[in-house]
Design an enzyme around this catalytic site. Structure first.
Site, PDB file in Angstrom:
ATOM      1  N   CYS A 195    -111.669  -4.244   7.769  1.00  0.00           N
ATOM      2  CA  CYS A 195    -111.135  -3.177   8.598  1.00  0.00           C
ATOM      3  C   CYS A 195    -109.702  -4.095   9.098  1.00  0.00           C
ATOM      4  CB  CYS A 195    -112.122  -3.099   9.639  1.00  0.00           C
ATOM      5  SG  CYS A 195    -113.599  -2.436   9.425  1.00  0.00           S
ATOM      6  N   HIS A 199    -105.974  -3.188  10.494  1.00  0.00           N
ATOM      7  CA  HIS A 199    -105.928  -3.163  11.934  1.00  0.00           C
ATOM      8  C   HIS A 199    -106.150  -4.420  12.651  1.00  0.00           C
ATOM      9  CE1 HIS A 199    -106.427   1.411  11.751  1.00  0.00           C
ATOM     10  NE2 HIS A 199    -107.267   1.052  10.842  1.00  0.00           N
ATOM     11  N   ARG A 243    -114.408   9.313  11.133  1.00  0.00           N
ATOM     12  CA  ARG A 243    -113.190   8.431  10.758  1.00  0.00           C
ATOM     13  C   ARG A 243    -113.489   7.210   9.825  1.00  0.00           C
ATOM     14  NH1 ARG A 243    -110.043   7.099   8.603  1.00  0.00           N
ATOM     15  NH2 ARG A 243    -107.906   6.865   8.842  1.00  0.00           N
ATOM     16  N   CYS A 247    -112.261   5.711   6.351  1.00  0.00           N
ATOM     17  CA  CYS A 247    -111.873   4.327   6.135  1.00  0.00           C
ATOM     18  C   CYS A 247    -112.419   3.621   4.941  1.00  0.00           C
ATOM     19  CB  CYS A 247    -111.991   3.507   7.522  1.00  0.00           C
ATOM     20  SG  CYS A 247    -111.054   3.644   8.855  1.00  0.00           S
TER      21      CYS A 247
END
Lengths: 286, 257
Positions: A195, A199, A243, A247
């Site tokens: 992730c 991010h 969401r 991803c």
């Protein structure tokens, strides 16, 4: 928001708002495409401002209304409504519940976020098998959000303006949070992504899309509270679990199961990062 | 999208030495700066310790529909397990070990040529297709999705910034064959060049073929590639712009009914 009293006039107002937004967005996009890089950034910014300028023009509000009706409607083999569902603040209490999730539920023996708790309520109160709810849980592009997502959108909207405040004091809540953090940084799959690849760094974009640096609480507080959100590009409401599902698709990982411990752990991490951030749900995004 | 930047770059010529000094300073800062620092998240050390067995159990239950052969996707290899635990700069010794291990996995073109066809390379750089759970019956070759993270051809304005800008890459490296080889190695196995790089190991992980990687090297290193064009297609000087301006912050406190 007063859902009951002026339901008809509000719906008409919302539909009109939606139509105006769609026309605006089309105009704004054409303007941006005829320009150079700086103009593109300005055009995209204008596009975003148009999306949020009229809060009544968010199509997600229609799904929130649908969710409110579904919450009260008798359904499932037991033909009961969800009005006895305990979202953590007692049976039937919806206001502020979203802002205090995820949390540990003794009756279920596990930590749950809003979507996971709704699955549990639909199964245990209404008798709907969980597998039926998690088999194809998310809408394809152009389809409206499923019932579960619509109810989630409504529940989230009833915490609009409140701050994320799940306490994470119970040992199981702490463990879920630690797990979510571990998973956020774990790098695997053929593309070696975590992730944090997208991010974990400040001020980055993927293609033309700005990325939120979710490891920074200040940035998490700005964006996590906008989910569930209406996505203009896919023309439907997307919940936070949807969401995350997307991803993982992009990360070349398998299909994320709705309501899984994995989904709840990552949600817990994001909500903890956004602690104190104001909920502005449903949001609207490009 | 093929969009042309506007043709206005009339900065005073007198400013150029200053800009050059600023540029050199910026390079200096980049050279001494550590790898992208990961900021403090909400207290990793404070929480309970999570074991690898627990993580694997959670991943297996969270991904119940596992296509055949995908089990390995849930488990990091030695390099990725090491990198996931490092927040911030990679200790030198660990970095050297990773680079040596990953370098040994690079397979070079049998013909010794590193440059393929830049036109095919551009198509590979544009394509994000492949290896997703919706791509299990492959319809077309995998893409590299390079534009998701890198600027390449000046004609493409929809590019990401997670990776460095590669506009003018071959020109900047004077089309040196040695740099074509390094570019090949970097794409084939990014970890052989920069330990714990965020970039996928396109060759070593079987995403792209040797021929596809050669096409990408040509996109970077072929003098005829749009990446190396001196002026953008619009014939302006704005290719000298180092970075696009960041979008203005959103107005705070959106009104709610």
């Amino acid at each position: 928001m007063r859902y009951r009293r002026h339901a008809l006039s509000l719906s008409v107002r919302r539909l009109a708002g939606v139509a105006i937004t769609v026309a605006w967005l089309a105009w704004g996009t054409m303007g941006a495409l005829a320009a150079g890089p700086d103009e593109i950034d300005r055009g995209l910014e204008q596009f975003r401002q148009m999306m949020t300028a009229d809060p009544w023009a968010n199509p997600a509000l229609l799904d929130a209304d649908r969710g409110a009706a579904l919450w009260r409607r008798r359904a499932g083999p037991r033909n009961v409504s969800l009005e006895r569902c305990d979202l953590g603040k007692g049976p039937g209490v919806v206001d502020g519940a979203f802002a205090a999730l995820p949390r540990y539920f003794r009756d279920a023996g596990r930590v749950m976020d809003t979507e996971t708790r709704l699955i549990w309520c639909m199964e245990h109160l209404q008798g709907i098998p969980a597998a039926q709810l998690t088999e194809t849980p998310h809408p394809a592009s152009g389809q409206p959000v499923r019932d579960l997502g619509a109810i989630t959108t409504w529940i989230a909207s009833r915490s609009d303006g409140k701050s994320f405040g799940a306490p994470f004091r119970h040992p199981r809540e702490k463990a879920t949070l630690a797990l979510g953090r571990e998973l956020f940084f774990r790098r695997s799959g053929p593309f070696d992504f975590s992730c944090a690849t997208c991010h974990g760094t400040e001020n980055k974009r993927i293609r033309r899309q700005g990325l939120a640096m979710l490891i920074d609480p200040a940035e998490a507080r700005k964006v996590v509270g906008e989910w569930p959100a209406y996505r203009v590009s896919s023309t439907h409401v997307m919940t936070l679990q949807h969401r995350l599902y997307d991803c993982f698709w992009q990360m070349r990982m398998p299909e994320l199961k709705l309501g899984s411990e994995l989904a709840v752990a990552l949600t817990a991490y994001l909500v903890k990062q956004a602690e104190g951030g104001v909920i502005a749900a449903p949001g609207i995004k490009r | 999208m093929s969009l042309r930047p506007p043709g206005s770059n009339d900065e005073s010529i007198a400013m150029r030495p200053l800009i050059a000094i600023g540029f050199l300073l910026a390079i200096g800062v980049l050279l001494v700066a550590p790898a992208p620092m990961v900021m403090a998240d909400s207290g990793r050390s404070a929480g309970p310790v999570i074991g690898e067995r627990q993580v694997r159990r959670v991943l297996r239950s969270g991904f119940p529909a596992l296509p055949a052969g995908w089990e390995t996707r849930l488990v990091p290899d030695e390099t990725m397990a090491t990198c996931a635990d490092i927040r911030g700069e990679v200790p030198k010794e660990i970095g050297e070990r990773i680079k040596a291990r990953e370098r040994a996995r690079i397979v070079y073109p049998q013909d010794g040529q590193f440059l393929g066809d830049w036109r095919r390379g551009e198509a590979i750089a544009q394509s994000g297709y492949g290896m997703r759970f919706t791509d299990t019956t492959a319809q077309r070759p995998n893409g590299g999705n390079c534009y998701a993270c890198h600027q390449l051809s000046p004609d493409e304005v929809s590019y990401g910034t997670i990776g460095a800008s590669l506009k003018g890459f071959g020109r900047i490296h004077k089309f040196r064959p040695e740099d074509a080889r390094i570019a090949y190695e970097k794409i084939y196995n990014s970890q052989a060049i920069v330990a714990c790089s965020m970039m996928p190991r396109f060759g070593a992980n079987g995403i792209l073929s040797i021929e596809q990687i050669k096409d990408l090297v040509a996109l970077l290193m072929d003098p005829a590639s749009p990446v190396n064009r001196e002026e953008p297609a619009g014939g302006s000087a704005s290719s000298a712009q180092p970075e696009p301006t960041q979008p203005a912050p959103l107005p705070q406190g959106k009104a709610r009914p």
